[in-house]
Design an enzyme around this catalytic site. Sequence first.
Site, PDB file in Angstrom:
ATOM      1  N   SER A  75      63.328  43.003  30.190  1.00  0.00           N
ATOM      2  CA  SER A  75      62.574  42.865  31.448  1.00  0.00           C
ATOM      3  C   SER A  75      61.213  42.239  31.195  1.00  0.00           C
ATOM      4  O   SER A  75      60.755  41.382  31.964  1.00  0.00           O
ATOM      5  CB  SER A  75      62.413  44.242  32.107  1.00  0.00           C
ATOM      6  N   GLY A 105      51.168  54.492  27.079  1.00  0.00           N
ATOM      7  CA  GLY A 105      52.020  53.306  27.184  1.00  0.00           C
ATOM      8  C   GLY A 105      52.813  53.009  25.928  1.00  0.00           C
ATOM      9  O   GLY A 105      53.090  51.844  25.616  1.00  0.00           O
ATOM     10  N   GLU A 106      53.199  54.066  25.202  1.00  0.00           N
ATOM     11  CA  GLU A 106      53.943  53.882  23.938  1.00  0.00           C
ATOM     12  C   GLU A 106      55.232  53.093  24.134  1.00  0.00           C
ATOM     13  O   GLU A 106      55.551  52.192  23.363  1.00  0.00           O
ATOM     14  CB  GLU A 106      54.260  55.258  23.332  1.00  0.00           C
ATOM     15  N   ARG A 107      56.002  53.417  25.188  1.00  0.00           N
ATOM     16  CA  ARG A 107      57.270  52.709  25.446  1.00  0.00           C
ATOM     17  C   ARG A 107      57.008  51.228  25.724  1.00  0.00           C
ATOM     18  O   ARG A 107      57.720  50.353  25.224  1.00  0.00           O
ATOM     19  CB  ARG A 107      58.010  53.337  26.633  1.00  0.00           C
TER      20      ARG A 107
END
Length: 256
Positions: free
Chosen positions: A35, A60-62
């Site tokens: 994405s 915001g690790e992902r």
Amino acid sequence: MNDTIKLIAINDISPNPFQPRQHFNPEELEELAQSIKQNGLIQPIIVRPSSIFGYELVAGERRLRATKMAGLSNILAVIKPMTDSESMRNAIIENLQRSDLNPIEEARSYKALIDKTKMTHEDIAVAMGKSRPYISNSLRLLNLPIQLQKALEVRQITQGHARLLLSLKETEKQILWLDEIKQKQLSVHQLEKLIKHKTKTSRKRNKSIYTIEQEERISQALGLSSKISYSKSGKGQLIIQFADDEEFHRLINKIL
């Protein structure tokens, strides 16, 4: 210093030492990476200036991992000055607000907030929009032996299973029941019934044959269920159960 937003080099970002999440779904990360390749990063990550080098991730690790997987070298970030305590609180609460933390990660997050920021169960409940008993029950999961915690982390058992096993107290029994759950794919309801049956059977075995016989004789004579129990000091009590006033009056008439 005010918050700023800009593109920064991914290699300049160090991990958040307070990150509560230990498990990241590889398929979901791959989907997010695709994405980001197609549409870019819609929501920036949050970092704070590092006292050593570059920046430290706050939240915001992902998104950071997925951006790396997408082959990008820069990422959009909000640069937010904050203390260690603020950074940890932000990281934990951001992760807790997601629905895919496993129960043990969630419990560890609450414990970290209590240990590091001195928040109370009530403080966390208000911050997370949960009830105080929910927070307390979540933290109780950390009293489980490590085998059960791991089973809960990888979804081999549910929180319902875990709460039932917590009531057993003895670690050996908890682990034996864990094996039963995994081998027989027991639902929470099935587990509850089996534990109750086993406990009742165990209590009967602990009584002498004489005591059991006397319970049966009294029950037959009165037509009501009876139970004899002894304390460690040798004192005892006889409990006779009746369902309504009619049974109670019939009992009185037989005794008097």
